[in-house]
Scaffold this motif. Structure first.
Motif, PDB file in Angstrom:
ATOM      1  N   HIS A   1     -41.979  17.820  -8.613  1.00  0.00           N
ATOM      2  CA  HIS A   1     -40.640  17.463  -9.120  1.00  0.00           C
ATOM      3  C   HIS A   1     -40.789  17.144 -10.620  1.00  0.00           C
ATOM      4  CE1 HIS A   1     -38.506  17.094  -5.177  1.00  0.00           C
ATOM      5  NE2 HIS A   1     -39.768  17.005  -4.772  1.00  0.00           N
TER       6      HIS A   1
ATOM      7  N   MET B   1     -36.886  14.456   3.845  1.00  0.00           N
ATOM      8  CA  MET B   1     -36.761  13.082   3.339  1.00  0.00           C
ATOM      9  C   MET B   1     -35.750  12.967   2.201  1.00  0.00           C
ATOM     10  SD  MET B   1     -40.832  12.250   3.155  1.00  0.00           S
ATOM     11  CE  MET B   1     -41.952  12.874   4.419  1.00  0.00           C
TER      12      MET B   1
ATOM     13  N   VAL C   1     -47.046  21.880   1.581  1.00  0.00           N
ATOM     14  CA  VAL C   1     -45.588  22.007   1.403  1.00  0.00           C
ATOM     15  C   VAL C   1     -45.302  22.740   0.090  1.00  0.00           C
ATOM     16  CG1 VAL C   1     -43.505  20.638   0.896  1.00  0.00           C
ATOM     17  CG2 VAL C   1     -45.002  19.984   2.818  1.00  0.00           C
TER      18      VAL C   1
ATOM     19  N   HIS D   1     -36.017  10.355  -4.510  1.00  0.00           N
ATOM     20  CA  HIS D   1     -36.072  10.058  -3.076  1.00  0.00           C
ATOM     21  C   HIS D   1     -36.017   8.551  -2.856  1.00  0.00           C
ATOM     22  CE1 HIS D   1     -38.339  13.830  -3.802  1.00  0.00           C
ATOM     23  NE2 HIS D   1     -37.812  14.239  -2.659  1.00  0.00           N
TER      24      HIS D   1
ATOM     25  N   TYR E   1     -30.248  19.794   9.754  1.00  0.00           N
ATOM     26  CA  TYR E   1     -31.290  19.077   9.003  1.00  0.00           C
ATOM     27  C   TYR E   1     -31.148  17.591   9.277  1.00  0.00           C
ATOM     28  CZ  TYR E   1     -33.528  17.171   4.706  1.00  0.00           C
ATOM     29  OH  TYR E   1     -34.308  16.474   3.796  1.00  0.00           O
TER      30      TYR E   1
ATOM     31  N   ALA F   1     -37.566  21.044   0.897  1.00  0.00           N
ATOM     32  CA  ALA F   1     -38.653  21.480   1.769  1.00  0.00           C
ATOM     33  C   ALA F   1     -38.522  20.672   3.050  1.00  0.00           C
ATOM     34  CB  ALA F   1     -39.993  21.198   1.099  1.00  0.00           C
TER      35      ALA F   1
ATOM     36  N   SER G   1     -38.821  19.962  -3.201  1.00  0.00           N
ATOM     37  CA  SER G   1     -40.264  19.999  -3.466  1.00  0.00           C
ATOM     38  C   SER G   1     -40.753  21.438  -3.590  1.00  0.00           C
ATOM     39  CB  SER G   1     -41.027  19.333  -2.319  1.00  0.00           C
ATOM     40  OG  SER G   1     -40.881  17.953  -2.379  1.00  0.00           O
TER      41      SER G   1
ATOM     42  N   ARG H   1     -35.908  15.920  -7.856  1.00  0.00           N
ATOM     43  CA  ARG H   1     -34.897  14.995  -7.330  1.00  0.00           C
ATOM     44  C   ARG H   1     -35.514  13.620  -7.121  1.00  0.00           C
ATOM     45  NH1 ARG H   1     -34.607  17.882  -2.430  1.00  0.00           N
ATOM     46  NH2 ARG H   1     -32.342  17.966  -2.408  1.00  0.00           N
TER      47      ARG H   1
HETATM   48  O1  LIG Z   1     -37.340  16.801  -2.197  1.00  0.00           O
HETATM   49  P1  LIG Z   1     -37.668  17.381  -0.861  1.00  0.00           P
HETATM   50  O2  LIG Z   1     -36.812  16.876   0.232  1.00  0.00           O
HETATM   51  O3  LIG Z   1     -37.723  18.890  -0.890  1.00  0.00           O
HETATM   52  O4  LIG Z   1     -39.157  16.900  -0.552  1.00  0.00           O
HETATM   53  C1  LIG Z   1     -39.827  17.013   0.700  1.00  0.00           C
HETATM   54  C2  LIG Z   1     -39.795  15.660   1.404  1.00  0.00           C
HETATM   55  C3  LIG Z   1     -40.891  14.911   0.673  1.00  0.00           C
HETATM   56  O5  LIG Z   1     -40.400  14.427  -0.541  1.00  0.00           O
HETATM   57  C4  LIG Z   1     -41.916  15.962   0.407  1.00  0.00           C
HETATM   58  C5  LIG Z   1     -42.961  16.020   1.472  1.00  0.00           C
HETATM   59  O6  LIG Z   1     -43.892  17.045   1.221  1.00  0.00           O
HETATM   60  O7  LIG Z   1     -41.199  17.222   0.391  1.00  0.00           O
END
Ligand SMILES: O=P(O)(O)O[C@@H]1C[C@H](O)[C@@H](CO)O1
Length: 277
Positions: free
Chosen positions: A47, A202, A243, A69, A175, A99, A16, A67
């Motif tokens: 994304h 996540m 974020v 999820h 993590y 993130a 993210s 990506r």
């Molecule tokens: O794709 P990531 O893991 O970086 O994304 C993080 C987890 C959630 O998708 C999002 C929450 O802000 O960021």
């Protein structure tokens, strides 16, 4: 493969707000996920949903600008499908970025955690991309996961951080992947902290499981975007905009680290389509 002359050795999955990693690639060929057979669509802000091929410091790379999820409703097979595509393209090394929220007191927003290991909470309860019949062409039924984050690349990254003057922002840690899409309750945050988790997010773990299963070397980093609230007295709360904002603020640092890592990593030059699989 007929659509690009690039034959990637390194794949990067952008977390993210970290899609700018694709901007570092030269001589780009870029494809919208909607034009790639079998690829799901990105539905999350930050994304972009593009696969970008290009050159970086003498290495050929492919970058997922966005990506998938589990919480988007994709099966874990779908979220990790690109990793097997990378294997078939001849990729040897996968760089995963995300993130994450920090649980460790020593990790502040803006810090970068080199992932030393993970706790795959969905995996522990049977939500695993390797569930179902095993495809022996990719790897064994019971793959080992100890050492799934390559030690040599972790050391190299810490070394580079020192040289780039950002060592104070960087440390190794564990993590944990949770299912999302909600952020953690305080009780969940306390539980994760007690379990020895340093940062929570996540994503990432299923990709790393599939990558390790098919023999890819993996390097992972978490950009710490927030502190996970662990106290009932704390009035702060996390949100996705915040974020993404930390991703923007740290884009140069993350780009420079990943660029130098790719530049200095050794590759076997086996960059032909992987017929072994
Ligand atoms: O794709 P990531 O893991 O970086 O994304 C993080 C987890 C959630 O998708 C999002 C929450 O802000 O960021």
């Amino acid at each position: 493969m007929s659509q690009t002359r690039h034959r990637p050795q390194v794949a990067i999955i952008c977390g993210s707000g970290l899609g700018m990693l694709a901007d570092t690639l030269k001589c780009q060929d870029s494809f919208a996920y909607s034009d790639i057979p079998g690829f799901p669509q990105s539905t999350v802000q930050g994304h972009a949903g593009r696969l970008v091929f290009g050159e970086l410091k003498g290495k050929t790379c492919v970058c997922m600008q966005g990506r998938f999820h589990m919480y988007e409703g994709h099966s874990l097979c779908k979220t990790t499908f690109p990793v097997r595509v990378f294997k078939l393209l001849g990729v040897e090394t996968l760089i995963v970025t995300n993130a994450a929220g920090s649980l460790a007191d020593g990790l502040q927003p803006g810090d970068i955690m080199i992932i030393k290991d993970h706790v795959n909470f969905p995996g522990l309860v049977g939500l695993n991309p390797l569930s179902g019949p095993n495809d022996d062409k990719f790897g064994p039924r019971f793959p080992a996961m100890s050492g799934c984050y390559d030690k040599g690349l972790r050391c190299l990254a810490l070394d580079i951080a020192k040289q780039q003057g950002v060592a104070s922002l960087m440390q190794e840690g564990v993590y944990a992947m949770v299912g999302g899409p909600n952020f953690e309750t305080i009780a969940e945050a306390r539980l994760l902290h007690r379990l020895g988790v340093d940062a929570v997010g996540m994503s990432t773990a299923p990709e790393v499981v599939v990558a390790t299963h098919c023999g890819l070397r993996v390097f992972g980093l978490s950009l710490i975007t927030n502190k996970v609230v662990k106290s009932y007295e704390d009035s702060e709360s996390v949100n996705h905009e915040g974020v993404l904002e930390v991703g923007r603020l740290r884009s140069n640092t993350v780009q420079q680290l990943v660029t130098e890592l790719i530049s200095r990593m050794e590759i076997n030059n086996n960059n032909t389509i992987n017929n072994a699989v």
